[in-house]
Design an enzyme around this catalytic site. Structure first.
Site, short mmCIF file in Angstrom:
data_model
loop_
_atom_site.label_atom_id
_atom_site.label_comp_id
_atom_site.label_asym_id
_atom_site.label_seq_id
_atom_site.Cartn_x
_atom_site.Cartn_y
_atom_site.Cartn_z
N ARG A 283 0.87 -1.18 0.00
CA ARG A 283 0.00 0.00 0.00
C ARG A 283 0.90 1.22 0.00
NH1 ARG A 283 -2.10 1.00 5.47
NH2 ARG A 283 -0.63 2.72 5.29
N HIS B 56 -3.43 4.46 4.46
CA HIS B 56 -4.56 3.54 4.63
C HIS B 56 -5.83 4.18 4.08
CE1 HIS B 56 -7.45 0.77 6.26
NE2 HIS B 56 -8.01 1.73 6.94
N TYR C 14 4.51 5.22 11.15
CA TYR C 14 4.84 3.80 11.33
C TYR C 14 5.64 3.20 10.18
CZ TYR C 14 0.52 3.52 8.53
OH TYR C 14 -0.43 3.70 7.55
C1 LIG Z 1 -14.21 -5.69 12.20
C2 LIG Z 1 -13.46 -4.44 11.96
N1 LIG Z 1 -12.54 -4.02 12.87
C3 LIG Z 1 -11.86 -2.87 12.66
C4 LIG Z 1 -12.08 -2.12 11.54
C5 LIG Z 1 -11.31 -0.81 11.32
N2 LIG Z 1 -10.37 -1.02 10.20
C6 LIG Z 1 -10.69 -0.61 8.96
S1 LIG Z 1 -9.57 -1.06 7.84
C7 LIG Z 1 -8.60 -1.81 8.98
C8 LIG Z 1 -7.33 -2.51 8.55
C9 LIG Z 1 -7.60 -3.56 7.53
O1 LIG Z 1 -6.40 -4.14 7.08
P1 LIG Z 1 -6.36 -5.16 5.87
O2 LIG Z 1 -7.35 -6.25 6.08
O3 LIG Z 1 -4.96 -5.56 5.69
O4 LIG Z 1 -6.88 -4.34 4.62
P2 LIG Z 1 -6.22 -3.05 3.94
O5 LIG Z 1 -6.84 -1.86 4.58
O6 LIG Z 1 -4.76 -3.12 4.14
O7 LIG Z 1 -6.60 -3.11 2.50
C10 LIG Z 1 -9.15 -1.66 10.24
C11 LIG Z 1 -8.54 -2.15 11.51
C12 LIG Z 1 -13.05 -2.58 10.64
N3 LIG Z 1 -13.36 -1.89 9.52
N4 LIG Z 1 -13.72 -3.75 10.85
#
Ligand SMILES: Cc1ncc(C[n+]2csc(CCOP(=O)(O)OP(=O)(O)O)c2C)c(N)n1
Ligand SMILES: [Mg+2]
Lengths: 380, 327
Positions: free
Chosen positions: A276, A280, A289
């Site tokens: 990425r 985010h 980080y």
């Molecule tokens: C159940 C849940 N917990 C927390 C969040 C908050 N949150 C949104 S995106 C994210 C990180 C997701 O990481 P990843 O699965 O690697 O996907 P990426 O964003 O890197 O595409 C978090 C903790 C959420 N949307 N859903």
């Protein structure tokens, strides 16, 4: 291979066709996927680039629009275009795709109007597009609860099996499901349960995991001490790791595993190792980080630059790249224009689709709000 | 016209499920142990043998997985009926129920209906261990997008399960497990009431009692005792907790001036609280006494040897009736 740069995890054996400088140099693991590229025409090769370049450009435009207050939030796909375009281009029209919330390139490839994604991020719609409208290419709605869409995908794939749309041998009939999810989401129970149900039902399904190294600020090592592609094997879902920044690897691996799924050979997982490059979301600050070295390492592995070099080796010239740049510019300009025209939905939208059938409490509250708003206007 | 048949609630729901499976091939049953075993309460007994393993599915042991895949199947045009083995085991599926199943229709502006039924055997009186006797209906009645119902009789079990399956919205179907076995008449010829109407089950003039599920039998018992003592009690079976059919309740309160709302569930922030508040808002001038609640306590469900102190019985209901009459 273990990378030299701290915080960078890359594990062999990886399926890769294009090395970082764009030369065609398949890894050993890529050999069994090589024939998947045979059917690609010159135009197909060019189209991959067009998809990636347009996505990169509108993604940037959306970040700008958010900065200018035109959207509440934007989750950039910058850096993940190859993983997304290759996999999406490998799917057949009848396949059904269940995204997370960052699969803008997949949306583009499947025919979703990107302004419908903007609607979600601007706060004028919860779902954006009508996934039941065939013009949206069976691209289901974004899902924000991490991992939950993987179960919907698995249930849908079970339904394809019940409907007799798997393993008939007719390429226009057999269908598969593909679900997108991130490295962070692999820690969710829903993803493990999706593997369990997929294996148990031998669904026609590909789990497309984009390991972009981060779950917001948390590095992938916190989610898993083993390479993520190994995760699904314990559940009985075979898997492969690919270089997610190589569009050809993404295309070939997805094509093979979707074909096998449609043929009735059950589910598979593809871990696309990518990065990425952007934040985010627009609310995030990666400098807290991410080291500059990490970012530099991955910018060097940019999927679009790599692929452009490869296309040049195939004979693509400046005129082609200029034409795509123009196309991307006008795409972004049109998106900006239509974003600014988006208006808030009517108040009735709060109430109208809570249920499919009438519900007296909701009807009563809708009538109350309408009367209240009217009385406020009359009072002025 | 066929005479009503006497049968227990468990068998009546079984008959309703059989009718729904026969009427629409998109109807699927999913759950833990519902196939060969027929469910731990035998509600699905014989259905897998009759309709096959693709229509009556023994799923892996994962509640979120059951609900989440049911959501996907509904997207594909199926009408899944999920069984949660016991009330206290619904929580691993809570996110898929409240954030997905309940919201997808709204999220998609109505394009994607969610005709999913979740059957939940619930409530106490069976002397079981922890997590097997809870009444979690308020969580779901609080959630927009869900419909919540609870049959109290075999006849309602037979009809309401079919009406729930026919609904294009998700329906939480709470089955009072202590009422699975007593027999009652089932009229196979026509449904007595709609899925979401409450029903006057005993007429009276002095106090109105409202309840649902297993509580209805307790209320009728209390009403009989009261009648013997010269107090005329009206009893309403709620049947539906979302939406709540207030018209019969309000009409009754206008007549009696007194309302006692009864439930096994803990009373704080409960369905009973909601009814009490709504009646206070809408029938204020008819009330001769404050609306009273008789509920389980706001504690975890206790050990079964003391559950009789926790569960409202006819005496607890009558104590509240007396208080209401004291105003
Ligand atoms: C159940 C849940 N917990 C927390 C969040 C908050 N949150 C949104 S995106 C994210 C990180 C997701 O990481 P990843 O699965 O690697 O996907 P990426 O964003 O890197 O595409 C978090 C903790 C959420 N949307 N859903
Ligand atoms: Mg990630």
């Amino acid at each position: 291979m273990k990378s030299e740069v701290a915080g960078v995890v890359e594990v062999s054996p990886t399926v890769r066709f294009l090395s970082v400088d764009g030369t065609f140099a398949p890894t050993e693991a890529a050999e069994e996927y090589r024939s998947q590229l045979d059917g690609l025409s010159h135009d197909d090769f060019l189209q991959f680039y067009r998809d990636m370049a347009i996505t990169r450009r509108f993604d940037e435009e959306c970040t700008n629009l958010q900065r200018q207050g035109q959207m509440g939030l934007w989750p950039p796909s910058h850096g993940q275009e190859a993983a997304q375009v290759g996999s999406a281009r490998a799917a057949r029209p009848q396949d059904v795709l269940f995204p997370s919330y960052r699969e803008h390139a997949v949306a583009l490839v499947r025919g979703v109007d990107i302004v419908d994604i903007v609607k979600v991020m601007r706060g004028v719609s919860l779902g954006g597009w009508d996934a039941t409208d065939p013009s949206n290419g069976n691209f289901r709605n974004y899902t924000l609860v991490i991992g939950s869409q993987t179960l919907h995908a698995t249930g849908y794939a079970m339904g394809l099996g019940f409907d007799g749309l798997v393993g008939t041998g007719d390429p226009t009939v057999d269908a598969a499901v593909m679900t997108y999810f991130g490295d962070g989401s692999t820690s969710q129970g829903d993803v493990s349960e999706a593997f369990v149900f997929a294996a148990s039902n031998q669904t026609s399904q590909v789990f497309f995991l984009q390991n972009n190294q981060w779950a917001i600020s948390v590095p992938v090592e916190v989610q898993s001490r083993i390479p993520l592609y190994l995760r699904s094997r314990g559940f009985g879902v075979p898997s492969v790791q690919i270089d997610g920044n190589d569009v050809l690897a993404s295309y070939a691996a997805t094509r093979k595993h979707l074909d096998e799924a449609r043929a009735g050979q059950g589910p598979a997982l593809i871990e696309a190792v990518t990065y990425r490059i952007g934040a985010h979301t627009t609310s995030d600050d990666p400098t807290r980080y991410q080291t500059p070295e990490q970012l530099a390492y991955w910018v060097e592995r940019d999927p679009i630059i790599r692929y452009a070099a490869y296309l040049r080796s195939l004979g693509a010239d400046d005129a082609f790249f200029a034409e795509v740049t123009d196309e991307a510019e006008s795409f972004a300009a049109d998106l900006r224009h239509r974003t600014l025209e988006l208006e808030a939905p009517p108040l009735a939208s709060i109430f109208d689709s809570v249920y499919s059938e009438p519900h007296p409490l909701v009807a009563e509250q809708k009538a109350w709000l309408e009367a209240y708003e009217l009385s406020m206007k009359e009072a002025i | 016209m066929a005479e009503p048949l006497e049968m227990p609630l468990a068998k009546a729901i079984n008959a309703g499920l059989r009718a729904a499976l026969a009427a629409d091939e998109k109807v699927l049953l999913m759950g833990e142990d519902i196939g060969k075993l027929g469910g731990v309460f035998r509600v699905t007994e014989g259905l897998q043998a009759e309709f096959g393993t693709k229509r009556v599915i023994d799923t892996p042991l994962a509640e979120s997985g059951i609900i989440g895949t049911a959501v996907g199947l509904a997207m594909r045009g199926y009408r899944p009926v999920c069984e949660i083995q016991f009330d206290g085991f619904i929580y691993p599926g809570f996110d898929q129920i409240t954030s997905q199943l309940a919201k997808i229709t709204n999220r998609t502006s109505g394009a994607v209906p969610m005709p999913v039924v979740i059957r939940v055997p619930y409530g106490g009186h069976i002397g079981a261990v922890e997590h097997h006797q809870e009444s979690p209906e308020a969580y779901f009645a609080h959630t927009a997008g869900l419909r919540v119902v609870s049959p109290s009789t075999p006849n309602d079990g037979y009809w309401m399960i079919q009406e729930a399956i026919a609904s294009n919205d998700p329906v939480m179907f709470f089955e009072p497990k202590s009422r699975y076995w007593p027999k009652g008449p089932v009229d196979f010829t026509s449904s007595a009431a709609g899925l979401h109407s409450s029903r006057l089950v005993r007429t009276g003039t002095d106090v109105t009692l409202v309840g649902h599920g297993a509580m209805v039998a307790t209320l009728l018992q209390a009403a009989q005792v009261a009648a013997d003592e010269g107090v005329s009690v009206e009893v309403i079976d709620l049947r539906s907790l979302s939406p709540i059919d207030y018209a019969p309740i309000l009409a009754s309160v206008e007549k009696t001036g007194r309302l006692v709302v009864c439930q096994e569930a803990p009373g704080a922030v409960s369905v009973g609280s909601e009814i009490a508040a709504t009646v206070a808002e809408r029938a204020f001038y008819s009330l001769q006494a404050p609306v009273l609640r008789v509920s389980g306590f706001d504690t975890p469900y206790p050990s079964s040897k003391v559950e009789a102190y926790y569960l409202p019985d006819a005496d607890r209901v009558l104590e509240a009736v007396d208080r209401a009459l004291g105003y």
